[in-house]
Design an enzyme around this catalytic site. Structure first.
Site, PDB file in Angstrom:
ATOM      1  N   THR A 116      10.017 -26.921  40.864  1.00 14.34           N
ATOM      2  CA  THR A 116       9.916 -25.749  40.105  1.00 14.34           C
ATOM      3  C   THR A 116       8.464 -25.638  39.513  1.00 14.34           C
ATOM      4  O   THR A 116       7.550 -26.311  39.960  1.00 14.34           O
ATOM      5  CB  THR A 116      11.029 -25.850  39.093  1.00 14.34           C
ATOM      6  OG1 THR A 116      10.940 -24.154  38.559  1.00 14.34           O
ATOM      7  CG2 THR A 116      10.883 -26.815  37.962  1.00 14.34           C
ATOM      8  N   LYS A 153       5.551 -25.286  42.934  1.00 16.52           N
ATOM      9  CA  LYS A 153       5.986 -24.423  44.226  1.00 16.52           C
ATOM     10  C   LYS A 153       5.350 -24.479  45.333  1.00 16.52           C
ATOM     11  O   LYS A 153       5.881 -24.365  46.607  1.00 16.52           O
ATOM     12  CB  LYS A 153       7.014 -23.342  43.915  1.00 16.52           C
ATOM     13  CG  LYS A 153       8.333 -23.392  43.345  1.00 16.52           C
ATOM     14  CD  LYS A 153       9.029 -22.176  42.952  1.00 16.52           C
ATOM     15  CE  LYS A 153      10.159 -22.345  42.389  1.00 16.52           C
ATOM     16  NZ  LYS A 153      10.948 -21.212  41.959  1.00 16.52           N
ATOM     17  N   ASP A 201      15.209 -19.989  47.606  1.00 18.72           N
ATOM     18  CA  ASP A 201      14.921 -18.835  46.357  1.00 18.72           C
ATOM     19  C   ASP A 201      15.153 -17.544  46.835  1.00 18.72           C
ATOM     20  O   ASP A 201      15.963 -16.505  46.454  1.00 18.72           O
ATOM     21  CB  ASP A 201      13.770 -18.765  45.698  1.00 18.72           C
ATOM     22  CG  ASP A 201      13.465 -19.941  44.594  1.00 18.72           C
ATOM     23  OD1 ASP A 201      14.502 -20.373  43.882  1.00 18.72           O
ATOM     24  OD2 ASP A 201      12.403 -20.386  44.308  1.00 18.72           O
ATOM     25  N   GLY A 233       4.936  -9.553  39.313  1.00 21.73           N
ATOM     26  CA  GLY A 233       4.604 -10.878  39.390  1.00 21.73           C
ATOM     27  C   GLY A 233       4.060 -11.039  40.728  1.00 21.73           C
ATOM     28  O   GLY A 233       4.159 -10.219  41.632  1.00 21.73           O
ATOM     29  N   ALA A 238       7.732 -17.480  42.443  1.00 22.01           N
ATOM     30  CA  ALA A 238       9.175 -16.643  42.441  1.00 22.01           C
ATOM     31  C   ALA A 238       9.031 -15.321  43.156  1.00 22.01           C
ATOM     32  O   ALA A 238       9.772 -14.708  43.678  1.00 22.01           O
ATOM     33  CB  ALA A 238       9.394 -16.714  41.068  1.00 22.01           C
ATOM     34  N   ARG A 297      -0.197  -8.795  36.451  1.00 21.10           N
ATOM     35  CA  ARG A 297      -1.379  -8.651  35.518  1.00 21.10           C
ATOM     36  C   ARG A 297      -2.592  -9.057  36.142  1.00 21.10           C
ATOM     37  O   ARG A 297      -3.504  -8.260  35.973  1.00 21.10           O
ATOM     38  CB  ARG A 297      -1.131  -9.877  34.426  1.00 21.10           C
ATOM     39  CG  ARG A 297      -2.119  -9.854  33.559  1.00 21.10           C
ATOM     40  CD  ARG A 297      -1.523 -11.147  32.502  1.00 21.10           C
ATOM     41  NE  ARG A 297      -1.680 -12.432  33.012  1.00 21.10           N
ATOM     42  CZ  ARG A 297      -1.230 -13.703  32.496  1.00 21.10           C
ATOM     43  NH1 ARG A 297      -1.053 -13.463  31.317  1.00 21.10           N
ATOM     44  NH2 ARG A 297      -1.229 -14.749  33.105  1.00 21.10           N
TER      45      ARG A 297
HETATM   46  P1  ATR Z   1       6.432 -18.965  39.366  1.00 22.59           P
HETATM   47  O1  ATR Z   1       6.095 -20.152  40.416  1.00 22.59           O
HETATM   48  O2  ATR Z   1       7.423 -19.186  38.613  1.00 22.59           O
HETATM   49  O3  ATR Z   1       6.206 -17.489  40.010  1.00 22.59           O
HETATM   50  P2  ATR Z   1       3.441 -18.671  38.489  1.00 22.59           P
HETATM   51  O4  ATR Z   1       3.221 -19.099  40.000  1.00 22.59           O
HETATM   52  O5  ATR Z   1       2.852 -19.367  37.467  1.00 22.59           O
HETATM   53  O6  ATR Z   1       5.100 -19.066  38.421  1.00 22.59           O
HETATM   54  O7  ATR Z   1       3.401 -17.441  38.266  1.00 22.59           O
HETATM   55  C1  ATR Z   1       3.638 -16.705  36.986  1.00 22.59           C
HETATM   56  C2  ATR Z   1       3.566 -15.175  37.038  1.00 22.59           C
HETATM   57  O8  ATR Z   1       3.904 -14.725  35.876  1.00 22.59           O
HETATM   58  C3  ATR Z   1       2.370 -14.595  37.717  1.00 22.59           C
HETATM   59  O9  ATR Z   1       2.529 -13.373  38.313  1.00 22.59           O
HETATM   60  C4  ATR Z   1       1.841 -14.478  36.278  1.00 22.59           C
HETATM   61  O10 ATR Z   1       0.677 -13.217  36.292  1.00 22.59           O
HETATM   62  P3  ATR Z   1      -0.784 -13.798  36.468  1.00 22.59           P
HETATM   63  O11 ATR Z   1      -1.131 -13.821  38.060  1.00 22.59           O
HETATM   64  O12 ATR Z   1      -1.801 -12.502  35.791  1.00 22.59           O
HETATM   65  O13 ATR Z   1      -1.169 -15.180  35.953  1.00 22.59           O
HETATM   66  C5  ATR Z   1       2.944 -13.798  35.347  1.00 22.59           C
HETATM   67  N1  ATR Z   1       2.667 -14.046  34.161  1.00 22.59           N
HETATM   68  C6  ATR Z   1       2.686 -15.068  33.293  1.00 22.59           C
HETATM   69  N2  ATR Z   1       2.481 -14.769  31.924  1.00 22.59           N
HETATM   70  C7  ATR Z   1       2.203 -13.506  31.826  1.00 22.59           C
HETATM   71  C8  ATR Z   1       1.910 -12.749  30.782  1.00 22.59           C
HETATM   72  N3  ATR Z   1       1.710 -12.957  29.430  1.00 22.59           N
HETATM   73  N4  ATR Z   1       1.758 -11.311  30.955  1.00 22.59           N
HETATM   74  C9  ATR Z   1       1.905 -10.731  32.334  1.00 22.59           C
HETATM   75  N5  ATR Z   1       2.232 -11.544  33.354  1.00 22.59           N
HETATM   76  C10 ATR Z   1       2.255 -12.866  33.389  1.00 22.59           C
END
Ligand code: ATR
Length: 261
Positions: free
Chosen positions: A43, A47, A83, A108, A112, A132
């Site tokens: 996780t 990943k 997933d 996102g 995930a 973002r």
């Molecule tokens: P996962 O494997 O669970 O998807 P990850 O690869 O770290 O974890 O991705 C986290 C996602 O949440 C990303 O899309 C991230 O946006 P960024 O690409 O801009 O980093 C998003 N995310 C995390 N914190 C955020 C926040 N405070 N506001 C908006 N998006 C956020």
């Protein structure tokens, strides 16, 4: 949920959490490849990074670009992705939502989100993606464009598209955990006009996004069914036995939604 499933089937095995810093990932994988181990789940934040350390990936894991399940086979670890199928099964079986032909807004661009977008395009949905960091969403969109209709949205465009989408999926980590339970990935006041709002976050069980969507009369689904179904597929692949899904669902609910179990 896995320990409840092992107990229900009389399998002598134990599922445990390992906190693995990035630098220790190769050593952890070597241990997990030993013959007394069925495999593991992977996780946040490993990943995507774990893929480079594996010799064998299933075509689905390769296509998604993320691995959440490792299967030990003859002393080697095979990288799977359950997933994507877990997300689709949750949509169809628990929310009664058929993605074919639907317009889905996805938030996102991490591991995930990759599984969610891959699953939705494979099931015939149109996807509008916002993240973002726009460059990450753009890279994901370029990579997945051959799989189906996929459009990139700026923050302003996202707000406009909410009026016409059938499904909104939060695949960011915003709202996850006790640290920051009261934030929403949408701007204040913004919500889809209709349809289903799905948050892949499962702790807390009702994120701010889901509470606001419920209050606006929208259908909602949290990340618990996806968690259980990705786990059920992993369980079946590890053990060769059919996963006792109701047992797993009840155990996950007891742990994560004590008020509702
Ligand atoms: P996962 O494997 O669970 O998807 P990850 O690869 O770290 O974890 O991705 C986290 C996602 O949440 C990303 O899309 C991230 O946006 P960024 O690409 O801009 O980093 C998003 N995310 C995390 N914190 C955020 C926040 N405070 N506001 C908006 N998006 C956020």
């Amino acid at each position: 949920m896995h320990n409840a499933a092992f107990a229900a089937l009389g399998i002598e095995a134990r599922y445990e959490a390992l906190d693995v810093p990035s630098a220790a990932l190769p050593d952890a994988l070597a241990r997990l490849a030993e013959p007394d181990c069925y495999g593991a789940n992977v996780t946040v934040p490993h990943k995507v990074a774990v893929m480079a350390l594996l010799e064998v990936l299933t075509p689905e894991a390769q296509a998604v670009g993320a691995v959440n399940t490792l299967i030990q086979h003859q002393g080697r670890l095979v990288g799977h992705n359950t997933d994507a199928s877990g997300f689709l099964r949750a949509l169809r079986e628990d929310a009664g939502f058929e993605p074919a032909g639907a317009l889905a807004c996805v938030l996102g661009a991490g591991g995930a989100a990759r599984a969610v977008v891959y699953a939705l395009l494979g099931a015939g949905a149109r996807v509008a993606l916002h993240n973002r960091t726009e460059a990450k969403a753009a890279a994901l969109a370029r990579e997945f464009a051959p799989l189906g209709p996929l459009e990139l949205l700026s923050a302003a465009e996202l707000e406009r598209r909410l009026s016409s989408c059938d499904l909104l999926v939060n695949a960011t980590s915003v709202g996850m955990g006790e640290r920051d339970p009261d934030v929403s990935p949408l701007p204040p006041g913004a919500l889809p006009a209709r349809g289903l709002v799905c948050d892949i976050v499962y702790r807390p069980a009702r994120t701010r996004l889901l509470r606001e969507a419920e209050a606006a009369g929208l259908a909602t689904q949290n990340g618990l069914p996806m968690l259980v179904y990705q786990g059920a597929e992993a369980f079946a692949r590890w053990t060769g036995a059919a996963a006792p899904v109701p047992v797993m669902m009840a155990a996950a609910r007891r742990a994560l939604e004590p008020g509702r179990a």
